[in-house]
Design an enzyme around this catalytic site. Sequence first.
Site, PDB file in Angstrom:
ATOM      1  N   ARG A  27       0.847  -1.194   0.000  1.00 27.31           N
ATOM      2  CA  ARG A  27       0.000   0.000   0.000  1.00 27.31           C
ATOM      3  C   ARG A  27       0.883   1.244   0.000  1.00 27.31           C
ATOM      4  NH1 ARG A  27      -1.776   0.856   4.375  1.00 27.31           N
ATOM      5  NH2 ARG A  27      -1.368  -0.971   5.634  1.00 27.31           N
ATOM      6  N   TYR A  87      -1.510  -3.526  -6.756  1.00 27.96           N
ATOM      7  CA  TYR A  87      -1.269  -4.329  -5.555  1.00 27.96           C
ATOM      8  C   TYR A  87      -2.276  -4.115  -4.434  1.00 27.96           C
ATOM      9  CZ  TYR A  87       1.504  -7.317  -2.612  1.00 27.96           C
ATOM     10  OH  TYR A  87       1.923  -8.384  -1.870  1.00 27.96           O
ATOM     11  N   LYS A 112      -9.545  -1.844   1.888  1.00 25.82           N
ATOM     12  CA  LYS A 112      -9.273  -0.686   2.751  1.00 25.82           C
ATOM     13  C   LYS A 112     -10.033   0.559   2.275  1.00 25.82           C
ATOM     14  CE  LYS A 112      -6.248  -3.190   4.954  1.00 25.82           C
ATOM     15  NZ  LYS A 112      -6.538  -3.712   6.284  1.00 25.82           N
ATOM     16  N   HIS A 136     -10.982  -1.642  11.667  1.00 23.74           N
ATOM     17  CA  HIS A 136      -9.905  -2.537  11.239  1.00 23.74           C
ATOM     18  C   HIS A 136      -9.745  -3.636  12.293  1.00 23.74           C
ATOM     19  CE1 HIS A 136      -5.378  -2.788   9.916  1.00 23.74           C
ATOM     20  NE2 HIS A 136      -6.125  -3.633   9.243  1.00 23.74           N
ATOM     21  N   SER A 144      -1.597  -3.148  10.928  1.00 23.65           N
ATOM     22  CA  SER A 144      -1.305  -4.118   9.863  1.00 23.65           C
ATOM     23  C   SER A 144      -0.121  -5.016  10.229  1.00 23.65           C
ATOM     24  CB  SER A 144      -0.975  -3.379   8.571  1.00 23.65           C
ATOM     25  OG  SER A 144      -2.034  -2.545   8.229  1.00 23.65           O
ATOM     26  N   CYS A 201       0.343  -7.411  12.401  1.00 23.21           N
ATOM     27  CA  CYS A 201       0.663  -7.677  13.813  1.00 23.21           C
ATOM     28  C   CYS A 201       0.091  -9.025  14.230  1.00 23.21           C
ATOM     29  CB  CYS A 201       0.050  -6.614  14.710  1.00 23.21           C
ATOM     30  SG  CYS A 201       1.043  -5.154  14.879  1.00 23.21           S
ATOM     31  N   ASP A 257      -9.894  -9.207   9.284  1.00 25.34           N
ATOM     32  CA  ASP A 257      -9.316  -7.882   9.042  1.00 25.34           C
ATOM     33  C   ASP A 257     -10.269  -6.713   9.286  1.00 25.34           C
ATOM     34  OD1 ASP A 257      -7.037  -6.370   8.236  1.00 25.34           O
ATOM     35  OD2 ASP A 257      -7.947  -5.999   6.289  1.00 25.34           O
ATOM     36  N   ARG A 286       1.730 -12.018  -0.208  1.00 25.41           N
ATOM     37  CA  ARG A 286       0.395 -12.329   0.311  1.00 25.41           C
ATOM     38  C   ARG A 286      -0.192 -13.605  -0.256  1.00 25.41           C
ATOM     39  NH1 ARG A 286      -2.000  -8.280   3.868  1.00 25.41           N
ATOM     40  NH2 ARG A 286      -0.532  -6.563   3.828  1.00 25.41           N
TER      41      ARG A 286
HETATM   42  C1  OXD Z   1      -3.267  -4.299   5.978  1.00 21.30           C
HETATM   43  C2  OXD Z   1      -3.898  -5.455   5.334  1.00 21.30           C
HETATM   44  O1  OXD Z   1      -2.325  -3.733   5.422  1.00 21.30           O
HETATM   45  O2  OXD Z   1      -4.800  -6.028   5.939  1.00 21.30           O
HETATM   46  O3  OXD Z   1      -3.707  -3.915   7.067  1.00 21.30           O
HETATM   47  O4  OXD Z   1      -3.521  -5.810   4.212  1.00 21.30           O
HETATM   48 MN    MN Z   2      -5.461  -4.957   7.643  1.00 20.07          MN
END
Ligand code: OXD
Ligand code: MN
Length: 659
Positions: A117, A266, A275, A295, A317, A319, A342, A437
């Site tokens: 991102r 991406y 998002k 989130h 993100s 974690c 998520d 991913r």
């Molecule tokens: C993030 C994702 O970046 O879930 O939080 O991809």
């Molecule tokens: Mn996320």
Amino acid sequence: MTSPRNPSMLVPPFSATGSSLRQISEDAFYVINEVVTKRLGHMPILKGDFHLLPMKVQRFVAEKAELMRPRGIYICDGTQHEADEIIDKLVERGMLSPLKAYENNFICRTDPKDVARVESKTWMVTPDKYQTVTHTAEGVEPIMGHWMPPESFGTELDSRFPGCMAGRIMYVVPFSMGPIGGPLSKIGIQLTDSNYVVLCMRIMTRVSPAVWDALGDHDYVRCIHSVGLPRPVRVKVVNHWPCNPERVIIAHRPAEREIWSFGSGYGGNSLLGKKCFALRIASNIARDEGWMAEHMLIMGVTNPEGHERFIVAAFPSACGKTNLAMLEPTVPGWKVRCVGDDIAWMKFGEDGQLYAINPENGFFGVAPGTSHKTNPMAMESFQKNSIFTNVAETVDGEYFWEGLEKEIKDPTVEMINWLGEKWRIGDPGRAAHPNSRFTAPASQCPIIHPDWESPHGVPIDAIIFGGRRPDGVPLVFETFSWLHGIFTGACLKSETTAAAEFTGKSIMHDPMAMRPFMGYNFGQYLQHWIDLSKTPEGHAPRKVPKIYHVNWFRLNKEGKFLWPGYGDNIRVIDWIIRRLDGDDSHALKTPIGYVPTQGSINMEGLPPVNWDELVSVPKEYWQEDAKEVRKFLESQVGIDLPAEIRHELDEQEKRIGAM
Ligand code: OXD
Ligand code: MN
């Protein structure tokens, strides 16, 4: 006055920013229909029946096709046949290749310039700056939300989108976030010139013609995406992955419920349901309609007595949200089932209970670090029908990434790493990009909750915040109240990760784990949380969930994790659930909240754990933290900080001062 029959009155001359929200009268319908058809010109409809689309969608598609000038329009129907057709084409072109060891799994490598991102190029476009950002102190850049004025936005779009799909196909992807037609669900339509994006959207959202029927009189979120590389292409396309990294822009017009994304294929930059829609735009819709877009993962946890509780948890993100959402308990008798990993959309029901749905349909999880040890259920989820991006592939047609060294059948096997180079374990460099991913259907998760698609959602009893905090922050604490919980969420911090463009390790503020995803002024967002706890007149009293903070990542003096994490996190959830059940005999009051007393967390079967270090609330650390947090909230949120949260800040500071 010009007659309303003059088409230019109804559809203004071309403008990239023209909204398709205009309402039309019956009388104008036929004129518009004619204009729509004219706008399409001789652009072929490669698939689907354009004239069967709802009129408002026809106008949107025609307007944007006229702008972006693709060579044809492809209306997606979401069928497997359609996916197979697109996959075959991509495999033939070399953009995707089958991972032979599995059923219907594919791997794809991006241009190495397009791997995460791009927060610095992600904008909210509102007429007034302070609709997007807070009143920060003089000279202080806001870290939540990135504002662009509409005039600059118009210029930015006009320099990118006209003709940007030349020579490419424009796919029209109708999708639902949440079960199609559900009361908490919302509809989006994405236009994209990336067939990879179409394939991923099919996994991550519900793509179906049933969306057209569900649309009815509802509004929908307009998602416009282009890789930004019209044909003929004058630059070298790396890995058959068209993109335009220098020209990336991801812009949201919340009032218009519109998203414009250019230059990247991406993840969160291009799968606009995630998002962009489900957090940034949805949080605006949620504020207007009285609900929450967060989130957060959603999990159902059943204790050995068979009683189930649902919990949501917000972590920045990368974690370990996906790991926690699919946790395999190490303590016998416990069961975890995943509702989402998520994003949570939550609304108080008529009964005063908070309910959550997972708006997504799949998992877009970070691959490195995912293994049978850390997340066996995720591993099971992507054994088929999944897409892997920027991981390594072995000569046997298996995926590989950092973290699978102990699980790979042949550790000496030759691979192609994410950069397309020959690679073996032990070679310099990496197998997979740190933000590589897997994209897998949620329905394939062996522990997906039977109610994960319940249109009304699941009842939420606790909210957990957490981050990577190497120092000072105890394993778990319970906040004192809804307001203290909001304050604690607003102070959330974590070590940076690879999900965005950051490098290096530093502790970063990530309020409510929403820093990159804030859709409007953060002070107003906090106020919205506060207001939601108030029962509207004549309704059943609202039962606000208890709010906790956890930290699996505290280090000892030797730099080793103090807590084993993963499946053992159930021990912490067990404590939380006992607290929810009203057991308050096992908690110690500290200035930041209640921490567990020694012996109140089940440690059976664990190697020795340094309990004191794990749950301590060190005075010097928290005194420093209190200063830092005040500076942060005052400089970042300023006058937008709700009085109630300022009060919590003062009170916490006093408690810490008196330690
Ligand atoms: C993030 C994702 O970046 O879930 O939080 O991809
Ligand atoms: Mn996320």
